[in-house]
Design a protein around this motif. Sequence first.
Motif, mmCIF file in Angstrom:
data_model
loop_
_atom_site.group_PDB
_atom_site.id
_atom_site.type_symbol
_atom_site.label_atom_id
_atom_site.label_comp_id
_atom_site.label_asym_id
_atom_site.label_seq_id
_atom_site.Cartn_x
_atom_site.Cartn_y
_atom_site.Cartn_z
ATOM 1 N N HIS A 31 -5.567 -2.467 3.356
ATOM 2 C CA HIS A 31 -6.873 -2.341 3.723
ATOM 3 C C HIS A 31 -7.200 -1.473 3.658
ATOM 4 C CE1 HIS A 31 -6.110 -6.956 3.894
ATOM 5 N NE2 HIS A 31 -5.025 -6.402 4.763
ATOM 6 N N GLY A 32 -8.891 -1.313 2.615
ATOM 7 C CA GLY A 32 -9.153 -0.008 3.058
ATOM 8 C C GLY A 32 -9.360 1.205 2.264
ATOM 9 N N GLN A 33 -7.480 1.024 1.713
ATOM 10 C CA GLN A 33 -7.590 1.592 0.475
ATOM 11 C C GLN A 33 -7.717 1.323 -0.910
ATOM 12 O OE1 GLN A 33 -7.149 5.394 0.544
ATOM 13 N NE2 GLN A 33 -7.776 5.062 2.747
ATOM 14 N N GLY A 34 -8.197 2.501 -2.384
ATOM 15 C CA GLY A 34 -7.707 0.870 -3.649
ATOM 16 C C GLY A 34 -6.226 2.196 -4.032
ATOM 17 N N LYS A 35 -6.739 1.855 -6.013
ATOM 18 C CA LYS A 35 -5.431 2.794 -6.202
ATOM 19 C C LYS A 35 -5.368 3.886 -6.221
ATOM 20 C CE LYS A 35 -3.374 1.382 -10.624
ATOM 21 N NZ LYS A 35 -3.581 0.426 -11.864
ATOM 22 N N GLU A 36 -6.685 4.832 -5.791
ATOM 23 C CA GLU A 36 -6.466 6.293 -5.718
ATOM 24 C C GLU A 36 -5.123 6.787 -4.735
ATOM 25 O OE1 GLU A 36 -8.914 4.046 -5.132
ATOM 26 O OE2 GLU A 36 -10.786 4.464 -6.264
ATOM 27 N N LEU A 37 -4.999 6.116 -3.272
ATOM 28 C CA LEU A 37 -4.212 6.180 -2.783
ATOM 29 C C LEU A 37 -2.253 5.968 -3.473
ATOM 30 C CD1 LEU A 37 -2.597 6.634 -0.127
ATOM 31 C CD2 LEU A 37 -3.098 4.872 0.757
ATOM 32 N N PHE A 38 -2.930 5.206 -4.259
ATOM 33 C CA PHE A 38 -1.405 4.987 -5.837
ATOM 34 C C PHE A 38 -1.310 5.974 -5.974
ATOM 35 C CE2 PHE A 38 -0.108 3.589 -9.369
ATOM 36 C CZ PHE A 38 1.345 3.647 -8.835
ATOM 37 N N ASN A 39 -2.211 6.534 -6.593
ATOM 38 C CA ASN A 39 -2.554 7.827 -7.996
ATOM 39 C C ASN A 39 -1.690 9.206 -6.636
ATOM 40 O OD1 ASN A 39 -2.939 6.209 -10.141
ATOM 41 N ND2 ASN A 39 -4.935 6.582 -9.679
ATOM 42 N N TYR A 40 -2.415 8.834 -5.754
ATOM 43 C CA TYR A 40 -1.888 10.407 -4.804
ATOM 44 C C TYR A 40 -0.581 10.181 -4.773
ATOM 45 C CZ TYR A 40 -1.920 13.208 -0.594
ATOM 46 O OH TYR A 40 -1.533 14.389 0.104
ATOM 47 N N LEU A 41 -0.212 9.105 -4.300
ATOM 48 C CA LEU A 41 1.224 8.973 -3.680
ATOM 49 C C LEU A 41 2.291 9.214 -5.518
ATOM 50 C CD1 LEU A 41 1.595 5.901 -2.020
ATOM 51 C CD2 LEU A 41 1.852 8.497 -1.548
ATOM 52 N N MET A 42 1.833 9.408 -5.918
ATOM 53 C CA MET A 42 2.665 9.397 -7.447
ATOM 54 C C MET A 42 2.402 11.011 -7.579
ATOM 55 S SD MET A 42 4.113 6.357 -8.713
ATOM 56 C CE MET A 42 3.896 6.652 -10.411
ATOM 57 N N LYS A 43 1.661 11.551 -7.620
ATOM 58 C CA LYS A 43 1.005 12.229 -8.137
ATOM 59 C C LYS A 43 2.036 13.859 -6.809
ATOM 60 C CE LYS A 43 -3.537 12.819 -10.069
ATOM 61 N NZ LYS A 43 -4.532 12.327 -10.333
ATOM 62 N N ASN A 44 2.266 12.548 -6.000
ATOM 63 C CA ASN A 44 2.686 13.747 -5.061
ATOM 64 C C ASN A 44 4.425 13.622 -4.702
ATOM 65 O OD1 ASN A 44 0.869 15.871 -3.948
ATOM 66 N ND2 ASN A 44 -0.122 14.874 -3.575
ATOM 67 N N ASN A 63 -4.041 -5.322 -4.270
ATOM 68 C CA ASN A 63 -4.137 -4.098 -3.692
ATOM 69 C C ASN A 63 -2.821 -3.649 -3.014
ATOM 70 O OD1 ASN A 63 -6.186 -1.879 -3.363
ATOM 71 N ND2 ASN A 63 -6.591 -2.317 -1.149
ATOM 72 N N VAL A 64 -2.065 -3.852 -3.489
ATOM 73 C CA VAL A 64 -0.721 -4.108 -3.429
ATOM 74 C C VAL A 64 0.235 -3.056 -3.693
ATOM 75 C CG1 VAL A 64 1.977 -4.949 -3.037
ATOM 76 C CG2 VAL A 64 -0.503 -6.878 -2.189
ATOM 77 N N ILE A 65 0.721 -2.427 -2.787
ATOM 78 C CA ILE A 65 2.029 -1.490 -3.470
ATOM 79 C C ILE A 65 3.483 -1.763 -2.928
ATOM 80 C CG2 ILE A 65 0.962 0.760 -3.992
ATOM 81 C CD1 ILE A 65 1.852 1.508 -0.932
ATOM 82 N N ARG A 66 4.323 -1.868 -4.000
ATOM 83 C CA ARG A 66 5.589 -2.739 -3.323
ATOM 84 C C ARG A 66 6.669 -1.534 -3.487
ATOM 85 N NH1 ARG A 66 7.956 -6.226 -7.986
ATOM 86 N NH2 ARG A 66 7.834 -4.284 -9.200
ATOM 87 N N LEU A 67 7.399 -1.071 -2.214
ATOM 88 C CA LEU A 67 8.167 -0.316 -1.808
ATOM 89 C C LEU A 67 9.546 -0.434 -1.660
ATOM 90 C CD1 LEU A 67 6.272 1.167 1.074
ATOM 91 C CD2 LEU A 67 5.869 1.944 -1.028
ATOM 92 N N ALA A 68 10.959 -0.305 -2.257
ATOM 93 C CA ALA A 68 11.672 -0.139 -2.697
ATOM 94 C C ALA A 68 13.150 0.383 -1.689
ATOM 95 C CB ALA A 68 11.979 -1.217 -3.500
ATOM 96 N N PRO A 69 13.169 0.397 -0.784
ATOM 97 C CA PRO A 69 14.239 2.013 -0.176
ATOM 98 C C PRO A 69 15.990 0.991 -0.279
ATOM 99 C CG PRO A 69 13.487 0.235 2.034
ATOM 100 C CD PRO A 69 12.395 -0.007 0.729
ATOM 101 N N VAL A 70 16.163 1.547 -1.883
ATOM 102 C CA VAL A 70 17.299 1.077 -1.877
ATOM 103 C C VAL A 70 18.384 1.608 -1.424
ATOM 104 C CG1 VAL A 70 18.648 0.777 -4.421
ATOM 105 C CG2 VAL A 70 16.495 0.562 -4.741
ATOM 106 N N PRO A 71 19.664 1.047 -0.687
ATOM 107 C CA PRO A 71 20.697 1.997 -0.021
ATOM 108 C C PRO A 71 21.331 2.499 -1.006
ATOM 109 C CG PRO A 71 20.799 -0.550 -0.019
ATOM 110 C CD PRO A 71 19.813 -0.324 -0.542
ATOM 111 N N LEU A 72 21.665 2.337 -2.106
ATOM 112 C CA LEU A 72 22.969 3.502 -2.725
ATOM 113 C C LEU A 72 22.098 5.098 -3.030
ATOM 114 C CD1 LEU A 72 23.983 1.598 -5.976
ATOM 115 C CD2 LEU A 72 25.496 2.735 -3.894
ATOM 116 N N TYR A 73 21.089 5.550 -3.055
ATOM 117 C CA TYR A 73 20.164 6.427 -2.665
ATOM 118 C C TYR A 73 18.773 6.595 -2.542
ATOM 119 C CZ TYR A 73 17.696 4.189 -7.009
ATOM 120 O OH TYR A 73 17.385 2.912 -6.902
#
Length: 430
Positions: free
Chosen positions: A377-390, A400-410
Motif C-alpha cells: 500500500h502506498g508504493q508502486g512498481k518503482e519500489l520493485f524496480n529499486y529492489l531489482m537494481k539493488n 501491487n504485490v511482490i512475492r518473496l520466497a526465502p528458499v531454505p536450501l540457499y
Amino acid sequence: MNFKNEREFAQKLDRQDNLAKYRDEFIFPKVNGKEVIYFVGNSLGLQPKRARKYVDEVMDDWANLAVEGHFYAEKPWWDYHERFCQPLSEIVGAKPTEVGVMNTLTVNLHLLMVSFYQPTQKKYKIICEEKAFPSDQYLIQSQVGFHAKTVGFDVNDAIVEINRREGEANIRIEDILSKIDEVGDELALVLIGGVNYYTGQVFDMKTITEAGHKVGAYVGWDLAHAAGNVELKLNEWGVDFAAWCSYKYMNSGPGNVSGYFVHEKHHNDKDLSRFAGWYGHNKERRFLMEPQFDPVHGANGWQISNLPILSMAPYLASIELFSEVGMPSLIAKRNLLTAYLEFVLHEIDKETPNTQFEIITPENQEERGAQLSVYLHGQGKELFNYLMKNGVITDWREPNVIRLAPVPLYCSFEDMYEFGQILKTGILNN
C-alpha cells in the motif's frame, strides 16, 4: 523465539543453522559485483553446482558411447528415470512405484486427465480455485471444451470456481468443502493447486481429497509450488493423481522435466483410460516391439516417450541434495526463515510511515510454505524496480504485490536482514 532486526542476530541464526553449508552448493547471480538476495525460487531455483557434473557425464557418455549409452553408460539411459522413484517418493510422501518423471507439468496434467477426467452427461463438473495459475485455467477450459463436444454437457457450468470472500485474500476451507457437497453427484474431478501461486496459501489437501472422494469424484493436485516446499503425504491422503514441475523449489533448470504421481489403487485398473506409448510398455519386453500395449506396473506405466536424459540430469543432481537434507530439516528451517522474514517486514513497516505492508499469505505456518506475498500500500512498481537494481531478485504480480520466497536450501537469515535494509532505503528514497 524473540527475533531482533539486527545483523548480528541474523548472523547468529546462520551460525546455528545446520543447513547453512548448502548455500555453497548453489551459484548466485551478481548485481554490481555482489551476490544477489534471491527470492524467486518459487519461479526458478538457483543452479546447483553439481548439476554441470551430471550434464557433462551424459554428454561424455554420448560422445564416447553414442547409442550404446542406453545400456553401458555409468547411469544407463534406458532406466535413467527409475533413479528418481525412491528420492521423489520421500519428497511427496508416496511409494516409489507411485511416482515418475516425464514431459512437463501441463502436458502431464493433460495426460493424467485422460485417466481421471471421464465426464458423462450427469457427472462432468470440475472444481478448481479462483485465480489458479493460468496454465491450469487453460488446461481445464480446454479439457471441458473437448469433452463437451462428444459427451453433450453444458460447457458454461462445467467449471466451478471456489471464490474468496469479499475483502479476503485467501480461500476458506469451509467454502471449498461446502462447494464440493453442493456440486455433489455432478462432480467428476477436483483439481486445485496445492499451494496458490499468488498468495502462497497451502490448502488442506488431506481434507479436500477426502471430501471429493465422499461424493464420488477423483481428486488431483497441481503441486508446482508444493513439491520440495511443503510436507506432502500423497499416498496416505489417497490422492488419485498429481504432477509438479521440477524447476522451482527443486532447482532442475528452466522449463525442465516434470514429476507425477498415480496412487497405487489405480495401478491394476485395466479399465482406466490412458494414452499409451513405447516407454510405458513392459520393461522386460520393450525391445521385442510387440503390437499390443502391456503397461509397466505402477506410475511408470503412464510413460509415453523415450526419456529426455539431458533434462533429467540436472534434476537428478538436485534430488541428490534433497536426499541428503531431508524434507523434515528443510521444513524446519523454512518455518524459521519465513517467520524471521515476516518479522523483518513488520519492523520495516513501523519505520516507514508512508507505506503499509499487507502480507496476504496466511499467518498460520500450516497454511504457508516458503513464500510471503506482500501487498504494498502506498508504493508502486518503482519500489520493485529499486529492489531489482539493488540486488534483491523478486517478482511482481499485479496489481501491487511482490512475492518473496526465502528458499531454505540457499537463503540465509542475513539475507532477510539485508533485504529489510534495502527495502527501507528504497521506500524512504522513493
